[in-house]
Design an enzyme around this catalytic site. Structure first.
Site, short mmCIF file in Angstrom:
data_model
loop_
_atom_site.label_atom_id
_atom_site.label_comp_id
_atom_site.label_asym_id
_atom_site.label_seq_id
_atom_site.Cartn_x
_atom_site.Cartn_y
_atom_site.Cartn_z
N GLY A 247 9.98 -0.84 -2.74
CA GLY A 247 8.73 -0.97 -3.50
C GLY A 247 8.66 -2.18 -4.41
CG HIS B 87 -3.45 -12.70 -0.06
ND1 HIS B 87 -3.83 -11.39 0.07
CD2 HIS B 87 -2.58 -12.74 -1.10
CE1 HIS B 87 -3.23 -10.66 -0.87
NE2 HIS B 87 -2.46 -11.46 -1.58
CG ASP C 193 4.49 -7.55 5.04
OD1 ASP C 193 4.45 -8.77 4.81
OD2 ASP C 193 3.92 -6.69 4.35
CD GLU D 62 2.67 -0.77 5.34
OE1 GLU D 62 3.83 -0.76 5.81
OE2 GLU D 62 2.44 -0.68 4.12
CG ASP E 44 -1.11 -11.46 6.91
OD1 ASP E 44 -2.03 -11.44 6.04
OD2 ASP E 44 -0.24 -10.57 7.00
C1 GLA Z 1 1.13 -7.83 2.10
C2 GLA Z 1 0.58 -7.52 3.50
C3 GLA Z 1 0.71 -8.73 4.42
C4 GLA Z 1 0.10 -9.97 3.77
C5 GLA Z 1 0.61 -10.15 2.34
C6 GLA Z 1 -0.09 -11.28 1.62
O1 GLA Z 1 2.50 -8.07 2.15
O2 GLA Z 1 1.28 -6.43 4.05
O3 GLA Z 1 0.11 -8.47 5.65
O4 GLA Z 1 -1.29 -9.94 3.83
O5 GLA Z 1 0.46 -8.97 1.58
O6 GLA Z 1 0.23 -12.50 2.20
#
Ligand code: GLA
Length: 332
Positions: free
Chosen positions: A102, A19, A148, A136, A21
């Site tokens: 998932g 959390h 991601d 996304e 990014d």
């Molecule tokens: C998900 C989101 C990422 C990131 C994570 C938490 O994977 O897709 O962008 O915010 O949660 O770190």
């Protein structure tokens, strides 16, 4: 003219930096040796894909509309990529996945990157990651960050990626050969769209509206945030950024005990300050941390269910996916 294409994009596991990014912070994921392959022929004005894992074909026109309503649901990701890449030719083909879908290993980011390449996207990996992040967000209506997609796009064999999400600078950090990275599913299924992900992001924005960008704020600054919940969300982000740097340093000097301790601290912060753990994740992480040879574990990814990552000495854990740091998305 039709052209045969085949592409592969890896999933990812985030070692630390959760959390952060979407707060312009630091994260340290790695691309893994499981991922998504897209294979087909580029022709026509439709993208029509069959999946070896999920029922129902995804059939998407080159100018898709009402993307979040499409059926089957995985067609939304396909349409999100088509809308973001804007190819001039369609694709008829198949999607195969060696990634469990998932559970929190970014099967959607892997699909997005593999499909974007198969549709002819030819841009540097940061740009590809941004385009697929947009895909996304369009597909599921969740304001996700870039971690991601960037991990899948930019993976380096044998290395984790220290990512500065403010600049998108990436520093590959070599992982010791003798370190095992194991991912274990909590069994709790989660969909980001139905989770408090968007709420957490809004709470972080509320904090930043008081103290400025969280990346530059200090713990002392947080005293000026009146709302206790908002203050604790910000505290997680600040302390997590510091843990990412400490973790990268510990890994570089081969101090795996310290690296493991930082994972456990990250988990506690995600549970206590960021409130994204669940009873299932608590039980899972407590169990993993009690196994001899486990340096440390924590929930990985967004939380609200999903999976945990553990750093271990060789063979310490029997269950779970033992994943290796791998190269990023490519045409093959
Ligand atoms: C998900 C989101 C990422 C990131 C994570 C938490 O994977 O897709 O962008 O915010 O949660 O770190």
């Amino acid at each position: 003219m039709s052209q045969r294409v085949r592409s592969f994009a890896p999933g990812r596991v985030n070692l630390i930096g959760e959390h952060t990014d979407y707060n312009g912070g630091l994260a340290m994921p790695m691309a893994i040796d499981l991922g998504v392959t897209v294979e087909g022929v580029r022709r026509g004005d439709l993208v029509r894909l069959r999946s070896s894992e999920v029922p129902g074909d995804a059939v998407v026109p080159l100018r898709p509309a009402e993307i979040t309503e499409l059926e089957p649901p995985w067609a939304r990701y396909v349409a999100g990529v088509v809308a973001a890449v804007d190819p001039d030719v369609g694709l008829i083909g198949e999607v195969r996945s060696s990634l469990p879908i998932g559970v929190g290993l970014s099967s959607s980011a892997a699909l997005e990157l593999a499909l974007a390449l198969a549709l002819g996207l030819e841009v540097p990996c940061r740009e590809a990651a941004r385009i697929c992040q947009r895909a996304e967000q369009t597909a599921v209506g969740v304001p996700c960050g870039i971690m991601d997609q960037l991990a899948s796009a930019a993976g380096v064999e044998g290395h984790a990626l220290l990512i500065d999400c403010a600049t998108l600078e990436i520093e590959p950090v070599l992982l010791p050969e003798e370190l095992e990275v194991v991912v274990v599913a909590s069994g709790e299924y989660r969909r980001l769209a139905e989770s408090a992900y968007g709420q957490r992001r809004a709470e972080c924005e509320a904090a930043a509206s008081v103290v400025g960008p969280l990346r530059d704020a200090t713990l002392a600054d947080l005293a000026s945030i009146e709302d206790e919940v908002v203050r604790s969300r910000a505290r997680h982000v600040l302390t997590e950024n510091a843990r990412v740097l400490a973790f990268a340093a510990a890994v570089r000097r081969g101090d795996l005990e310290e690296a493991g301790a930082l994972l456990r601290e990250s988990h506690a912060s995600l549970r206590d300050d960021f409130a994204v753990s669940t009873p299932g994740l608590e039980a899972l992480v407590a169990g993993l941390d009690s196994v001899p040879g486990v340096y440390g574990s924590r929930l990985t990814g967004a939380g609200f269910g999903g999976c945990a990552v553990a750093l271990t000495s060789p063979g310490a854990l029997g269950d779970g996916w033992r994943v290796r740091p791998s190269a990023g998305a490519a045409l093959i």
